[in-house]
Structures are given as structure tokens and as C-alpha cells.
Design a protein around this motif. Structure first.
Motif, PDB file in Angstrom:
ATOM      1  N   VAL A   1       0.822  -1.210   0.000  1.00  0.00           N
ATOM      2  CA  VAL A   1       0.000   0.000   0.000  1.00  0.00           C
ATOM      3  C   VAL A   1       0.855   1.259   0.000  1.00  0.00           C
ATOM      4  O   VAL A   1       1.969   1.287   0.526  1.00  0.00           O
ATOM      5  CB  VAL A   1      -0.970   0.022   1.205  1.00  0.00           C
ATOM      6  CG1 VAL A   1      -1.996  -1.086   1.080  1.00  0.00           C
ATOM      7  CG2 VAL A   1      -0.225  -0.073   2.522  1.00  0.00           C
ATOM      8  N   ARG A   2       0.295   2.300  -0.620  1.00  0.00           N
ATOM      9  CA  ARG A   2       0.962   3.592  -0.723  1.00  0.00           C
ATOM     10  C   ARG A   2       0.024   4.688  -0.225  1.00  0.00           C
ATOM     11  O   ARG A   2      -1.122   4.434   0.124  1.00  0.00           O
ATOM     12  CB  ARG A   2       1.364   3.870  -2.184  1.00  0.00           C
ATOM     13  CG  ARG A   2       2.354   2.878  -2.765  1.00  0.00           C
ATOM     14  CD  ARG A   2       3.731   3.025  -2.134  1.00  0.00           C
ATOM     15  NE  ARG A   2       4.715   2.166  -2.785  1.00  0.00           N
ATOM     16  CZ  ARG A   2       4.978   0.929  -2.404  1.00  0.00           C
ATOM     17  NH1 ARG A   2       4.296   0.383  -1.393  1.00  0.00           N
ATOM     18  NH2 ARG A   2       5.898   0.209  -3.026  1.00  0.00           N
ATOM     19  N   ASP A   3       0.530   5.899  -0.248  1.00  0.00           N
ATOM     20  CA  ASP A   3      -0.245   7.054   0.201  1.00  0.00           C
ATOM     21  C   ASP A   3      -1.548   7.169  -0.590  1.00  0.00           C
ATOM     22  O   ASP A   3      -1.538   7.151  -1.822  1.00  0.00           O
ATOM     23  CB  ASP A   3       0.592   8.324   0.013  1.00  0.00           C
ATOM     24  CG  ASP A   3      -0.094   9.546   0.589  1.00  0.00           C
ATOM     25  OD1 ASP A   3      -0.563   9.484   1.736  1.00  0.00           O
ATOM     26  OD2 ASP A   3      -0.178  10.562  -0.125  1.00  0.00           O
ATOM     27  N   GLY A   4      -2.666   7.249   0.119  1.00  0.00           N
ATOM     28  CA  GLY A   4      -3.965   7.391  -0.521  1.00  0.00           C
ATOM     29  C   GLY A   4      -4.696   6.092  -0.768  1.00  0.00           C
ATOM     30  O   GLY A   4      -5.887   6.098  -1.115  1.00  0.00           O
ATOM     31  N   ASP A   5      -4.014   4.950  -0.607  1.00  0.00           N
ATOM     32  CA  ASP A   5      -4.662   3.654  -0.821  1.00  0.00           C
ATOM     33  C   ASP A   5      -5.641   3.340   0.317  1.00  0.00           C
ATOM     34  O   ASP A   5      -5.568   3.919   1.405  1.00  0.00           O
ATOM     35  CB  ASP A   5      -3.625   2.535  -0.907  1.00  0.00           C
ATOM     36  CG  ASP A   5      -2.836   2.574  -2.212  1.00  0.00           C
ATOM     37  OD1 ASP A   5      -3.248   3.310  -3.129  1.00  0.00           O
ATOM     38  OD2 ASP A   5      -1.812   1.871  -2.305  1.00  0.00           O
ATOM     39  N   VAL A   6      -6.537   2.403   0.041  1.00  0.00           N
ATOM     40  CA  VAL A   6      -7.521   1.969   1.032  1.00  0.00           C
ATOM     41  C   VAL A   6      -7.429   0.457   1.189  1.00  0.00           C
ATOM     42  O   VAL A   6      -7.404  -0.279   0.201  1.00  0.00           O
ATOM     43  CB  VAL A   6      -8.958   2.352   0.609  1.00  0.00           C
ATOM     44  CG1 VAL A   6      -9.978   1.805   1.610  1.00  0.00           C
ATOM     45  CG2 VAL A   6      -9.096   3.862   0.487  1.00  0.00           C
ATOM     46  N   VAL A   7      -7.352   0.004   2.441  1.00  0.00           N
ATOM     47  CA  VAL A   7      -7.346  -1.430   2.748  1.00  0.00           C
ATOM     48  C   VAL A   7      -8.688  -1.778   3.377  1.00  0.00           C
ATOM     49  O   VAL A   7      -9.026  -1.286   4.452  1.00  0.00           O
ATOM     50  CB  VAL A   7      -6.207  -1.798   3.724  1.00  0.00           C
ATOM     51  CG1 VAL A   7      -6.237  -3.303   4.017  1.00  0.00           C
ATOM     52  CG2 VAL A   7      -4.858  -1.387   3.157  1.00  0.00           C
ATOM     53  N   ARG A   8      -9.453  -2.622   2.703  1.00  0.00           N
ATOM     54  CA  ARG A   8     -10.766  -3.021   3.211  1.00  0.00           C
ATOM     55  C   ARG A   8     -10.664  -4.407   3.855  1.00  0.00           C
ATOM     56  O   ARG A   8     -10.098  -5.336   3.271  1.00  0.00           O
ATOM     57  CB  ARG A   8     -11.808  -3.030   2.088  1.00  0.00           C
ATOM     58  CG  ARG A   8     -12.134  -1.621   1.579  1.00  0.00           C
ATOM     59  CD  ARG A   8     -13.144  -1.646   0.433  1.00  0.00           C
ATOM     60  NE  ARG A   8     -14.436  -2.195   0.822  1.00  0.00           N
ATOM     61  CZ  ARG A   8     -15.397  -1.503   1.430  1.00  0.00           C
ATOM     62  NH1 ARG A   8     -15.203  -0.223   1.733  1.00  0.00           N
ATOM     63  NH2 ARG A   8     -16.552  -2.070   1.734  1.00  0.00           N
ATOM     64  N   VAL A   9     -11.229  -4.517   5.064  1.00  0.00           N
ATOM     65  CA  VAL A   9     -11.206  -5.767   5.824  1.00  0.00           C
ATOM     66  C   VAL A   9     -12.628  -6.064   6.284  1.00  0.00           C
ATOM     67  O   VAL A   9     -13.349  -5.148   6.704  1.00  0.00           O
ATOM     68  CB  VAL A   9     -10.270  -5.664   7.050  1.00  0.00           C
ATOM     69  CG1 VAL A   9     -10.113  -7.021   7.721  1.00  0.00           C
ATOM     70  CG2 VAL A   9      -8.912  -5.099   6.649  1.00  0.00           C
ATOM     71  N   ALA A  10     -13.041  -7.326   6.201  1.00  0.00           N
ATOM     72  CA  ALA A  10     -14.420  -7.685   6.534  1.00  0.00           C
ATOM     73  C   ALA A  10     -14.768  -7.342   7.981  1.00  0.00           C
ATOM     74  O   ALA A  10     -15.851  -6.839   8.266  1.00  0.00           O
ATOM     75  CB  ALA A  10     -14.656  -9.170   6.269  1.00  0.00           C
ATOM     76  N   SER A  11     -13.849  -7.602   8.909  1.00  0.00           N
ATOM     77  CA  SER A  11     -14.082  -7.284  10.321  1.00  0.00           C
ATOM     78  C   SER A  11     -12.748  -7.218  11.046  1.00  0.00           C
ATOM     79  O   SER A  11     -11.731  -7.722  10.559  1.00  0.00           O
ATOM     80  CB  SER A  11     -14.991  -8.324  10.989  1.00  0.00           C
ATOM     81  OG  SER A  11     -14.388  -9.596  10.966  1.00  0.00           O
ATOM     82  N   MET A  12     -12.752  -6.616  12.219  1.00  0.00           N
ATOM     83  CA  MET A  12     -11.509  -6.419  12.966  1.00  0.00           C
ATOM     84  C   MET A  12     -10.822  -7.725  13.311  1.00  0.00           C
ATOM     85  O   MET A  12      -9.592  -7.812  13.295  1.00  0.00           O
ATOM     86  CB  MET A  12     -11.790  -5.627  14.248  1.00  0.00           C
ATOM     87  CG  MET A  12     -12.074  -4.160  14.007  1.00  0.00           C
ATOM     88  SD  MET A  12     -12.316  -3.257  15.557  1.00  0.00           S
ATOM     89  CE  MET A  12     -12.415  -1.566  14.922  1.00  0.00           C
ATOM     90  N   ASP A  13     -11.602  -8.769  13.634  1.00  0.00           N
ATOM     91  CA  ASP A  13     -10.973 -10.024  14.039  1.00  0.00           C
ATOM     92  C   ASP A  13     -10.303 -10.741  12.876  1.00  0.00           C
ATOM     93  O   ASP A  13      -9.549 -11.688  13.081  1.00  0.00           O
ATOM     94  CB  ASP A  13     -11.977 -10.944  14.730  1.00  0.00           C
ATOM     95  CG  ASP A  13     -13.101 -11.386  13.807  1.00  0.00           C
ATOM     96  OD1 ASP A  13     -13.249 -10.815  12.709  1.00  0.00           O
ATOM     97  OD2 ASP A  13     -13.848 -12.302  14.202  1.00  0.00           O
ATOM     98  N   ARG A  14     -10.556 -10.314  11.645  1.00  0.00           N
ATOM     99  CA  ARG A  14      -9.841 -10.877  10.496  1.00  0.00           C
ATOM    100  C   ARG A  14      -8.454 -10.251  10.361  1.00  0.00           C
ATOM    101  O   ARG A  14      -7.543 -10.871   9.806  1.00  0.00           O
ATOM    102  CB  ARG A  14     -10.622 -10.651   9.202  1.00  0.00           C
ATOM    103  CG  ARG A  14     -11.977 -11.326   9.127  1.00  0.00           C
ATOM    104  CD  ARG A  14     -11.872 -12.829   9.272  1.00  0.00           C
ATOM    105  NE  ARG A  14     -11.908 -13.263  10.671  1.00  0.00           N
ATOM    106  CZ  ARG A  14     -11.516 -14.459  11.095  1.00  0.00           C
ATOM    107  NH1 ARG A  14     -11.000 -15.327  10.257  1.00  0.00           N
ATOM    108  NH2 ARG A  14     -11.601 -14.784  12.371  1.00  0.00           N
ATOM    109  N   LEU A  15      -8.296  -9.033  10.867  1.00  0.00           N
ATOM    110  CA  LEU A  15      -7.003  -8.356  10.777  1.00  0.00           C
ATOM    111  C   LEU A  15      -6.115  -8.704  11.959  1.00  0.00           C
ATOM    112  O   LEU A  15      -4.896  -8.834  11.814  1.00  0.00           O
ATOM    113  CB  LEU A  15      -7.206  -6.841  10.712  1.00  0.00           C
ATOM    114  CG  LEU A  15      -5.958  -5.998  10.407  1.00  0.00           C
ATOM    115  CD1 LEU A  15      -5.424  -6.328   9.015  1.00  0.00           C
ATOM    116  CD2 LEU A  15      -6.274  -4.510  10.506  1.00  0.00           C
ATOM    117  N   ALA A  16      -6.702  -8.856  13.149  1.00  0.00           N
ATOM    118  CA  ALA A  16      -5.907  -9.137  14.346  1.00  0.00           C
ATOM    119  C   ALA A  16      -6.754  -9.862  15.375  1.00  0.00           C
ATOM    120  O   ALA A  16      -7.975  -9.708  15.414  1.00  0.00           O
ATOM    121  CB  ALA A  16      -5.361  -7.841  14.936  1.00  0.00           C
TER     122      ALA A  16
END
Length: 207
Positions: free
Chosen positions: A57-72
């Protein structure tokens, strides 16, 4: 040099190889690139797709995640990962929680919501594990671990998938449902059909 074209990417994760990523991808919607992995979220050591996503990812990009527990799976990891992405100028969007975090959204209220929602998710997982452990103790005391079911019902397979997704070891799930690990693995892989009316999955061997 041409300016960076901002992108929207998705990060999706399930805890085991026999789980499907489709539901998460469906909730996230169309994106430019998907980073996916089938690994437990308990440690970042083996999460190569997450590391690749953060590098990408770079400046201005968006990271979409289904829910918080999927990321951590812990509040500390959640904050660290979101901070890493935000420092690169990208934004994290949690679809289920309807929350957005980025370098330009690091206000006190935003940080409070991240901490509250992350802590709640971590607490919820702890409660599930505690209830699971208590259920095992009760079942053992009642002698319900003597038998082994030949097959699992559709409801039991669904329950097993949910428990595995929350981080409960498959060995523990198998014991709770009264089957051996091989039976559980086949059921999770979809190679077992539900029992017929004459096959009672709750039947235990005589004492």
C-alpha cells in the motif's frame, strides 16, 4: 514520473485451509487487488499475505477488511497493524464495524472507538473459549466422551466451523462433538454427509 494511482485492496483471512474466503470477499466488495491467507491470526510471524499487503500500500490507498478479528486477534496487534498502514498514508476500512482509520483520522474519538471495538472483540473471543472449556469440563464429568459419533449433523458441522474460526483447536472441537479428529477434518472439508434418522450422533458407547 507519473503520480501514484490510488488503489483499494482487500485483506481476507480464515484460520484453516478448509474454510472459505468467499463470504469475506462478498462483504468487502470490488477491489483492485486481494491479499488472502489461511492461517491463524494469533501470531504475525506466519502471516505473509498481511506483510505483503502492508508493503504494497501507498499514500492514498484503502485497505478493506471484513471485520476487525480478520485483521488481528488481540487489541495490541490491531493497533500496531492499523498504525503501520496509517503511517504509509493508507486508510483501513472495517466493513462489519463500519469504521475507518487512517493518518488523517487519528483524532481522539477515532482512537477511542478503535480501542473499544478491538477490546470488545478480544473479550468476546475469550468468553467463547471460556464457555467452550466449561462445556468440556461438564461433558467429561458427565461421562459423555466415551463414545465416538460416526457422523456429524449439519448443525454440528456449522458449530465446528464457528469454533475453529474463533481459534479453538480442532482437537478440542472434536472432543466436544464426540468424534475423532479424522471425522472432524472430513466434515469440515465437506466429505461427510449428515447422518440419517437411524444414526444418532449423540449415541455413546455402553459403559
Amino acid at each position: 514520473m507519473s503520480p501514484h494511482k490510488t488503489q483499494t485492496v482487500a485483506y481476507v483471512r480464515v484460520s484453516s485451509t478448509d474454510q472459505n474466503l468467499h463470504r469475506q470477499l462478498e462483504s468487502i466488495g470490488p477491489v483492485d487487488r486481494v491479499f488472502e491467507e489461511k492461517v491463524s491470526g494469533g501470531s504475525r510471524t506466519d502471516r505473509t499475505a498481511l506483510a505483503e499487503c502492508i508493503r504494497y500500500v501507498r499514500d492514498g490507498d484503502v485497505v478493506r477488511v471484513a471485520s476487525m478479528d480478520r485483521l488481528a486477534r488481540s487489541l495490541r496487534d490491531l493497533r500496531d497493524i492499523v498504525d503501520e498502514i496509517a503511517r504509509k498514508g493508507a486508510t483501513v476500512v472495517f466493513v462489519k464495524e463500519q469504521q475507518t482509520y487512517g493518518r488523517d483520522a487519528e483524532d481522539a474519538m477515532g482512537q477511542l472507538m478503535l480501542n473499544l471495538l478491538g477490546a470488545f472483540a478480544e473479550f468476546e473471543r475469550s468468553l467463547i473459549r471460556e464457555r467452550q472449556a466449561e462445556g468440556i469440563r461438564i461433558a467429561k464429568a458427565a461421562g459423555k466422551y466415551l463414545g465416538r459419533a460416526k457422523k456429524l449433523t449439519t448443525e454440528q458441522v456449522t458449530e465446528a466451523r464457528e469454533l475453529v474460526a474463533t481459534g479453538v483447536p480442532k482437537t478440542v472441537v472434536a472432543r466436544t462433538l464426540g468424534v475423532d479428529r479424522a471425522t472432524l477434518y472430513r466434515a469440515l472439508a465437506g466429505t461427510l454427509s449428515p447422518p440419517t434418522a437411524r444414526e444418532d450422533p449423540g449415541t455413546t458407547a455402553p459403559r
